[in-house]
Design a protein around this motif. Sequence first.
Motif, short mmCIF file in Angstrom:
data_model
loop_
_atom_site.label_atom_id
_atom_site.label_comp_id
_atom_site.label_asym_id
_atom_site.label_seq_id
_atom_site.Cartn_x
_atom_site.Cartn_y
_atom_site.Cartn_z
N UNK A 1 0.86 -1.20 0.00
CA UNK A 1 0.00 0.00 0.00
C UNK A 1 0.89 1.24 0.00
N UNK A 2 1.93 1.22 0.84
CA UNK A 2 2.90 2.34 0.81
C UNK A 2 3.51 2.46 -0.58
N UNK A 3 3.81 1.31 -1.20
CA UNK A 3 4.41 1.33 -2.55
C UNK A 3 3.49 2.03 -3.55
N UNK A 4 2.20 1.75 -3.47
CA UNK A 4 1.24 2.38 -4.39
C UNK A 4 1.16 3.88 -4.13
N UNK A 5 1.22 4.25 -2.85
CA UNK A 5 1.15 5.68 -2.49
C UNK A 5 2.41 6.41 -2.98
N UNK A 6 3.55 5.82 -2.67
CA UNK A 6 4.82 6.54 -2.91
C UNK A 6 5.34 6.41 -4.33
N UNK A 7 5.08 5.28 -4.99
CA UNK A 7 5.65 5.07 -6.32
C UNK A 7 4.65 5.23 -7.45
N UNK A 8 3.36 5.11 -7.15
CA UNK A 8 2.36 5.20 -8.24
C UNK A 8 1.47 6.44 -8.09
N UNK A 9 1.66 7.16 -6.98
CA UNK A 9 0.94 8.41 -6.71
C UNK A 9 -0.58 8.26 -6.94
N UNK A 10 -1.13 7.25 -6.27
CA UNK A 10 -2.53 6.89 -6.51
C UNK A 10 -3.52 7.86 -5.86
N UNK A 11 -4.69 7.97 -6.50
CA UNK A 11 -5.82 8.73 -5.92
C UNK A 11 -6.65 7.86 -5.00
N UNK A 12 -6.55 6.53 -5.17
CA UNK A 12 -7.28 5.59 -4.30
C UNK A 12 -6.48 4.30 -4.22
N UNK A 13 -6.71 3.55 -3.15
CA UNK A 13 -6.19 2.18 -3.03
C UNK A 13 -7.36 1.23 -3.24
N UNK A 14 -7.19 0.26 -4.12
CA UNK A 14 -8.23 -0.75 -4.34
C UNK A 14 -7.96 -1.94 -3.40
N UNK A 15 -8.93 -2.25 -2.58
CA UNK A 15 -8.85 -3.20 -1.45
C UNK A 15 -8.22 -2.52 -0.23
N UNK A 16 -6.93 -2.69 0.00
CA UNK A 16 -6.30 -2.04 1.15
C UNK A 16 -6.53 -2.74 2.48
N UNK A 17 -6.98 -4.00 2.42
CA UNK A 17 -7.33 -4.73 3.66
C UNK A 17 -6.16 -4.76 4.67
N UNK A 18 -4.94 -4.93 4.15
CA UNK A 18 -3.81 -5.12 5.06
C UNK A 18 -3.32 -3.83 5.73
N UNK A 19 -3.98 -2.71 5.49
CA UNK A 19 -3.54 -1.45 6.14
C UNK A 19 -3.62 -1.54 7.66
N UNK A 20 -4.50 -2.41 8.17
CA UNK A 20 -4.65 -2.53 9.63
C UNK A 20 -3.38 -2.98 10.34
N UNK A 21 -2.44 -3.57 9.57
CA UNK A 21 -1.19 -4.06 10.17
C UNK A 21 -0.24 -2.93 10.53
N UNK A 22 -0.48 -1.72 10.05
CA UNK A 22 0.55 -0.69 10.11
C UNK A 22 -0.05 0.62 10.65
N UNK A 23 0.28 0.94 11.90
CA UNK A 23 -0.31 2.12 12.55
C UNK A 23 0.05 3.43 11.84
N UNK A 24 1.29 3.51 11.34
CA UNK A 24 1.68 4.74 10.63
C UNK A 24 0.84 4.91 9.37
N UNK A 25 0.59 3.79 8.71
CA UNK A 25 -0.22 3.83 7.49
C UNK A 25 -1.66 4.24 7.83
N UNK A 26 -2.19 3.68 8.90
CA UNK A 26 -3.56 4.06 9.30
C UNK A 26 -3.64 5.56 9.57
N UNK A 27 -2.64 6.07 10.28
CA UNK A 27 -2.64 7.52 10.58
C UNK A 27 -2.57 8.33 9.29
N UNK A 28 -1.76 7.84 8.36
CA UNK A 28 -1.62 8.53 7.07
C UNK A 28 -2.96 8.53 6.30
N UNK A 29 -3.64 7.39 6.32
CA UNK A 29 -4.91 7.27 5.58
C UNK A 29 -6.01 8.14 6.21
N UNK A 30 -5.98 8.25 7.53
CA UNK A 30 -6.95 9.12 8.19
C UNK A 30 -6.65 10.58 7.82
#
Length: 333
Positions: free
Chosen positions: A205-234
């Motif tokens: 998910x970080x890879x899609x954000x940082x390397x593909x500059x996405x407007x949305x993540x499709x699925x994203x189920x595994x974001x719950x594993x990473x608190x920094x990512x959750x904070x970023x998504x909020x």
Amino acid sequence: MLEDFIQELPKAELHLHLEGTLEPEMLFELAARNKVALPYESIADVHDAYRFSSLQEFLDVYYRGASVLRTEQDFFDLTYAYLTRAAAQNIRHTEMFFDPQTHTERGVPFEIFFVGMREACQRARDEFGISTHLIMCFLRHLSAEQADQTLTDALPFAQDIIAVGLDSSEIGHPPEKFGEVFERAISLGFKTVAHAGEEAPADYIWGAINHLRVSRIDHGVSCSEDDDLLAHLVQTQLPLTMCPLSNLKLKVVDDLSNHNIASLYKLGLCVTVNSDDPAYFGGYLNENYAAISEALALKARDLAALAINSFEASFLKDEEKARYRNEITALLV
Ligand code: HPA
Ligand code: ZN
């Protein structure tokens, strides 16, 4: 009771593969029309084959199914059938994925499938008032060079393609592999989205954000594993287009009561509900809303918030988003 409310809710669908709307009846009809042999004798056989234990098992069946699609008329019929169902579920706007390489690799040229899909969108808009965008996905199990060639093939049709995306077998094919192609797509004016964190860990998910500059993540189920990512998504409100029945069928979750869509929503992420490949996963959009409301005890106001998110996360204009937000809010009073 909630079923009626779900039907009444104006909704956008943002994670839907057109090839994944091929219902068994149409599969047989097109196989007969195009003289393509199928490994199934009956609709019951097809249903038997639709038991999956992973994304890859599904993809093998899904690509085989897509092999019956040959002519412009086939792609028109497929797209028009989905849009007819979508309109009947009060989906007002849909942003649909298609996989050019699934067809070009079999010798079906871009103009054949694209013109069929585009004509169906026009017809559905005229008949049902549903608005549409098309998103072209690259198959991530193929090479970056092949994705680049697909982008070149798409250029004559670019004005009718809003974004590029990334789908197919996730593990072993991280977003970074497609960084250069996505940069080229962005420079050509496309928006970007990507499947990430369906089966693979939060790094993808970080890879899609940082390397593909996405407007949305499709699925994203595994974001719950990473608190920094959750904070970023909020903080960024970068949307997740989640697909509960898909995740259940492909064993991403063992039971819908363990799906994280409700907890992510309560944490303040911009999550949306979608059907992914409804002909394969046992439900269209309203069935996905109904399933999570039941499994996760979501109330009408929660479902309304998810429907508002679906418009907020779309590529519609701000005025249209505001109009839908107001229409949905008015249903709650
Ligand atoms: N994941 C990856 N690729 C896909 C999917 C999916 O859920 N559906 C169709 N292609
Ligand atoms: Zn998908």
